[in-house]
Design a protein around this motif. Structure first.
Motif, PDB file in Angstrom:
ATOM      1  N   ALA A 171     -22.284 -12.541  -9.895  1.00 16.27           N
ATOM      2  CA  ALA A 171     -22.275 -12.577  -8.432  1.00 16.27           C
ATOM      3  C   ALA A 171     -20.916 -12.253  -7.849  1.00 16.27           C
ATOM      4  O   ALA A 171     -20.803 -11.915  -6.658  1.00 16.27           O
ATOM      5  CB  ALA A 171     -22.736 -13.959  -7.955  1.00 16.27           C
ATOM      6  N   ASP A 172     -19.861 -12.344  -8.650  1.00 16.38           N
ATOM      7  CA  ASP A 172     -18.520 -12.020  -8.141  1.00 16.38           C
ATOM      8  C   ASP A 172     -18.224 -10.529  -8.194  1.00 16.38           C
ATOM      9  O   ASP A 172     -17.083 -10.106  -7.944  1.00 16.38           O
ATOM     10  CB  ASP A 172     -17.455 -12.793  -8.922  1.00 16.38           C
ATOM     11  CG  ASP A 172     -17.455 -12.466 -10.413  1.00 16.38           C
ATOM     12  OD1 ASP A 172     -18.206 -11.558 -10.838  1.00 16.38           O
ATOM     13  OD2 ASP A 172     -16.709 -13.126 -11.161  1.00 16.38           O
ATOM     14  N   GLY A 173     -19.247  -9.698  -8.529  1.00 15.76           N
ATOM     15  CA  GLY A 173     -19.073  -8.252  -8.529  1.00 15.76           C
ATOM     16  C   GLY A 173     -18.531  -7.683  -9.811  1.00 15.76           C
ATOM     17  O   GLY A 173     -18.149  -6.500  -9.845  1.00 15.76           O
ATOM     18  N   THR A 174     -18.490  -8.474 -10.880  1.00 13.38           N
ATOM     19  CA  THR A 174     -17.968  -7.966 -12.150  1.00 13.38           C
ATOM     20  C   THR A 174     -19.092  -7.403 -13.030  1.00 13.38           C
ATOM     21  O   THR A 174     -20.253  -7.806 -12.939  1.00 13.38           O
ATOM     22  CB  THR A 174     -17.229  -9.077 -12.920  1.00 13.38           C
ATOM     23  OG1 THR A 174     -18.083 -10.213 -13.054  1.00 13.38           O
ATOM     24  CG2 THR A 174     -15.954  -9.457 -12.186  1.00 13.38           C
ATOM     25  N   PHE A 175     -18.705  -6.482 -13.916  1.00 22.14           N
ATOM     26  CA  PHE A 175     -19.609  -5.719 -14.771  1.00 22.14           C
ATOM     27  C   PHE A 175     -19.193  -6.011 -16.214  1.00 22.14           C
ATOM     28  O   PHE A 175     -18.020  -5.862 -16.584  1.00 22.14           O
ATOM     29  CB  PHE A 175     -19.445  -4.228 -14.417  1.00 22.14           C
ATOM     30  CG  PHE A 175     -20.276  -3.269 -15.221  1.00 22.14           C
ATOM     31  CD1 PHE A 175     -21.247  -3.668 -16.132  1.00 22.14           C
ATOM     32  CD2 PHE A 175     -20.083  -1.893 -15.049  1.00 22.14           C
ATOM     33  CE1 PHE A 175     -21.989  -2.754 -16.853  1.00 22.14           C
ATOM     34  CE2 PHE A 175     -20.820  -0.967 -15.761  1.00 22.14           C
ATOM     35  CZ  PHE A 175     -21.778  -1.398 -16.677  1.00 22.14           C
ATOM     36  N   TRP A 176     -20.146  -6.428 -17.045  1.00 16.99           N
ATOM     37  CA  TRP A 176     -19.869  -6.863 -18.402  1.00 16.99           C
ATOM     38  C   TRP A 176     -20.753  -6.095 -19.387  1.00 16.99           C
ATOM     39  O   TRP A 176     -21.886  -5.733 -19.066  1.00 16.99           O
ATOM     40  CB  TRP A 176     -20.130  -8.360 -18.563  1.00 16.99           C
ATOM     41  CG  TRP A 176     -19.375  -9.216 -17.572  1.00 16.99           C
ATOM     42  CD1 TRP A 176     -19.608  -9.324 -16.235  1.00 16.99           C
ATOM     43  CD2 TRP A 176     -18.278 -10.063 -17.864  1.00 16.99           C
ATOM     44  NE1 TRP A 176     -18.729 -10.188 -15.647  1.00 16.99           N
ATOM     45  CE2 TRP A 176     -17.894 -10.673 -16.636  1.00 16.99           C
ATOM     46  CE3 TRP A 176     -17.574 -10.391 -19.016  1.00 16.99           C
ATOM     47  CZ2 TRP A 176     -16.843 -11.574 -16.548  1.00 16.99           C
ATOM     48  CZ3 TRP A 176     -16.525 -11.301 -18.933  1.00 16.99           C
ATOM     49  CH2 TRP A 176     -16.156 -11.881 -17.717  1.00 16.99           C
TER      50      TRP A 176
END
Length: 803
Positions: free
Chosen positions: A655-660
């Motif tokens: 939800a914080d806009g990070t991509f993993w």
């Protein structure tokens, strides 16, 4: 026929009973005698004589006992049966308004064109009285077929009026329509409109046909015809090699054997392992027919490497490489029996029928093609079952079909392509003799893994392998363009070329074949079918190559399919075709989204926690190890709101806009990619893609660090996956695709469809489906055992289309 015998007996009884009365003079011993009326003597009041009989002037009446049904195919004769109201009558018939001509009590009309027809009949009795008006019958014939043959990739049929049609693959002139081309047609194509075609014969890649005159025509590769250059014969061409006039033939891969009008057997082409029957076991080739032995035959059949024939005396001879037994270069008698009626040589087995109606098979039996209940070979003919009413047998590649005198058809052996013709048995080897559904057949033919039959009602029905459109139903095995299937789904998930599942309201429907769609191997679902009772289903996901599938029902994850690595998450490795709940988790979390990979599963809860289970050989579960898990394991971190699984890799979004990402050629725990402005991510075939807040698309490449821009557009809205190439939808619903173009860049690739308006698209492998507005589902790709969910079922005999 029984009614004819009864009519004749009744007529004789009337004649005998009337002797001495009909036409008698006045009684000599009686008084008050009266005059007889028409055809009847009048008895005197007293005495021994009857009264005087008058002439028979009452016309007879014809009864049409049976007649052709309105709308029947013209592939069968239009037959009538007639009776007369008087003991002895003669008949005159008129067909389609022609002058009346003498006819029998069982007139029959054949090779009629489709359309309306009329029949009229009038009877004449012994006294010469003629029926007025005549009895009439009107009916209409539809287009039908009278004969069919099927090679490995091409089939041909003779229409009811006698024209020649073919369909399937056109390589090397197989369609017979002229210049050969590597193309296919799934609908019968007119080869020759002449209406004097009589019989059909086929081999692996060749087709021949005879005319009513007995002349033989052939087409296809030239090698079996005695042409060492193997030049394609592209249209039906007169075939009388070396001046030998053959009237029937059997064709193998490279060899043709046939019978002349006197029953002598000749062979031409490749003589491998003695297949020419000329006594020479060495590999050799002849350009003109050689005599195969000195016997005279009534029938002949050529398989892959051997040939057999039934002699006029009822003996059975075979030559070539005999399955199991070995090579014989000259026709050699099989056993000592002399009561054989017909024979069919297959790939590596042979079946034959005796005059007593028993069926016998021998040769290789590894697929159950001998019909003997096992897979053992047999050296000598062995009886199949105890039935004594077999009439026709056709031995194919690894399967066999036969019909009895009641025109009931049974098939057995290899059923991987549905060639047994039943939806009740699985697509496996060693299927026992099984009734063929949907038709009574008078002719049968097997070409490789496809079976066709000419039915009793004038149709041709085919079943089995649909390579190149061989079933003649208007579609090929590969659907090149996207076609509309239905409009019933809210969301869909594809399982490669095995089919898929989707949500319709609050229920899960699946189609195709295999455990992913909740079916055992070989029992496909050709149309979307509910696999569980309806009720609060909110998500469904399927594995890339058909191992398993999962869905969410009332917040609980249920999975079904294979379970070798624990991918069902229920604590076992036992497969389940029915949805089964995953193992309980402490706190009973409620799940909102789910993703399924090759043999692994991940799901996200309402608390934004991520759980994964199943195969973990490449670290695709993201739990810091390579140990597979049969129950849900918590992935480190919180805030997860998107999860997608690809080829042993995973893509996640928080939800914080990070991509993993994690998995093969990456790490065993989630690793963050640069940036925190990602809004959407998805796993693809060999990497992951993400969409940023500015609408740009960026993708990873396995074993290459970093994430790279895919094109310059900034209007992307959804990543399509998992699949290859990398694809995405823009804000208008237009799909575009990209392929890796070096170590750190992408080039555009043609998309499957160039139109806008797609809401979603599933592109996992060789079968593709997408959703458009109005729940419209369009699919393309590999069509096999319901993989498109369009109702096409290779297993069920269905009619070949009519022109």
């Amino acid at each position: 026929m029984r009614w004819i015998r009864w009519t004749v007996w009744l007529g004789l009884a009337v004649v005998v009973g009337g002797c001495g009365d009909d036409g008698a003079t006045e009684g000599t011993g009686g008084s008050g005698a009266t005059t007889g009326t028409e055809g009847q003597g009048a008895g005197g009041a007293q005495g021994t004589g009857g009264g005087g009989g008058g002439p028979d002037v009452t016309p007879p009446t014809t009864t049409i006992v049976s007649a052709p049904a309105d709308g029947q195919g013209n592939g069968v004769a239009s037959a009538f049966s007639l009776t007369c109201s008087e003991p002895s009558c003669t008949f005159e018939c008129s067909f389609d308004g022609a002058p009346f001509e003498p006819c029998s009590a069982t007139p029959s009309y054949d090779r009629l064109p489709p359309g309306d027809h009329t029949f009229a009949v009038r009877a004449t009795d012994l006294a010469g009285s003629v029926e007025t008006p005549p009895q009439e019958h009107a009916w209409s014939l539809t287009f039908g077929y009278r004969a069919v043959t099927v090679a490995y990739r091409t089939a041909c049929a003779i229409s009811g009026e006698g024209a020649l049609y073919c369909w399937g693959y056109d390589d090397e002139g197989l369609l017979g329509t002229g210049p050969a081309g590597a193309m296919s047609t799934a609908e019968p194509t007119l080869v020759d409109p002449a209406t004097d075609w009589a019989e059909l014969f086929s081999g692996s890649e060749n087709i021949c046909a005879s005319k009513l005159s007995g002349a033989l025509f052939c087409w296809g590769p030239g090698f079996p015809y005695g042409d060492p250059t193997d030049t394609a014969v592209e249209s039906p061409t007169p075939f009388s090699p070396g001046g030998v006039e053959l009237v029937s033939v059997g064709i193998g891969y490279d060899t043709l054997c046939g019978l002349d009008a006197g029953g002598a057997a000749y062979c031409v082409g490749g003589g491998y392992n003695g297949l020419l029957g000329d006594g020479d076991e060495t590999d050799h080739y002849v350009t003109e027919p050689v005599l195969a032995g000195r016997e005279t035959y009534t029938s002949i059949s050529v398989g892959a490497e051997h040939a057999c024939g039934v002699t006029e005396a009822g003996a059975l001879f075979c030559w070539g490489y005999l399955p199991v037994e070995g090579t014989t270069a000259s026709p050699t008698q099989v056993g000592t029996d002399s009561d054989w009626a017909s024979v069919s040589a297959g790939e590596e087995h042979t079946c034959a029928i005796k005059v007593d109606g028993t069926l016998h098979c021998w040769g290789e039996g590894f697929s159950g093609q001998l019909g003997l209940g096992d897979t053992d070979p047999r050296v000598t003919p062995t009886q199949v079952g105890a039935e004594t009413d077999w009439a026709v047998v056709a031995a194919g590649e690894y399967a066999t079909c036969a019909r009895n005198t009641a025109f009931e058809t049974f098939c057995w052996g290899n059923n991987y392509d549905g060639q047994v013709g039943s939806v009740e048995v699985p697509n496996v080897d060693n299927v026992p003799p099984t009734p063929v559904s949907n038709g009574l057949f008078h002719r049968l033919d097997l070409g490789g893994n496809t079976t066709c039959g000419a039915s009793q009602d004038g149709r041709v029905l085919c079943w089995g392998n649909n390579e190149e459109g061989l079933l003649g139903r208007g579609v090929t095995r590969y659907q090149a363009s996207l076609v509309t299937i239905d409009n019933q789904f809210d969301t869909i998930a594809m399982a490669g070329d095995q089919g898929g599942c989707g949500l319709q309201g609050d229920q899960v429907l699946c189609w195709g074949y295999g455990p992913t769609v909740g079916q055992p191997d070989g029992l496909p679902r050709p149309t979307p079918t509910a696999i569980a009772p309806p009720g609060q289903w909110s998500a469904v996901a399927t594995a890339l190559y058909g191992s398993h599938a999962c869905g969410i029902r009332a917040g609980v994850v249920y999975c079904w399919g294979l379970n070798e690595a624990g991918e069902l998450g229920n604590g076992s490795t036992t497969a389940s075709l029915a949805p089964t709940a995953i193992a309980p988790i402490t706190g009973s979390p409620v799940f909102t989204s789910i993703a399924v990979g090759r043999s692994s599963t991940c799901a996200i809860t309402t608390a934004n926690e991520l759980y994964c289970w199943g195969s973990n050989g490449y670290g695709e579960l993201g739990i810091g190890s390579n140990t597979s898990q049969s129950t849900p394991a918590l992935v480190a971190g919180t805030g997860w709101d998107q999860i997608s699984l690809g080829h042993f890799r995973a893509a996640g979004h928080k939800a914080d806009g990070t991509f993993w990402n994690w998995g093969v050629n990456a790490t065993t725990v989630p690793a963050a990619l640069p940036g925190s402005d990602w809004v959407s991510v998805g796993a693809t075939g060999f990497g992951e893609c993400g969409i940023k807040q500015d609408g740009s698309l960026h993708c990873t490449i396995q074993a290459v660090p970093g994430v790279f821009p895919a094109g310059a557009a900034t209007s992307w809205s959804k990543v399509i996956g998992p699949g290859y190439p990398y694809c995405a939808l823009d804000t208008t619903g237009l799909m575009s695709c990209f392929v890796s173009n070096g170590p750190n860049s992408f080039a555009s690739s043609p998309a499957l469809d160039g139109s806008a308006g797609w809401l979603d698209f599933e592109y996992p492998s060789s079968t593709f489906c997408g959703l458009r507005a109005g729940k419209e589902r369009r699919c393309s790709g590999f069509r096999h055992f319901g993989s498109l969910g369009d109702g096409f079922d290779e297993r069920m005999p269905e009619p070949v289309l009519t022109p």
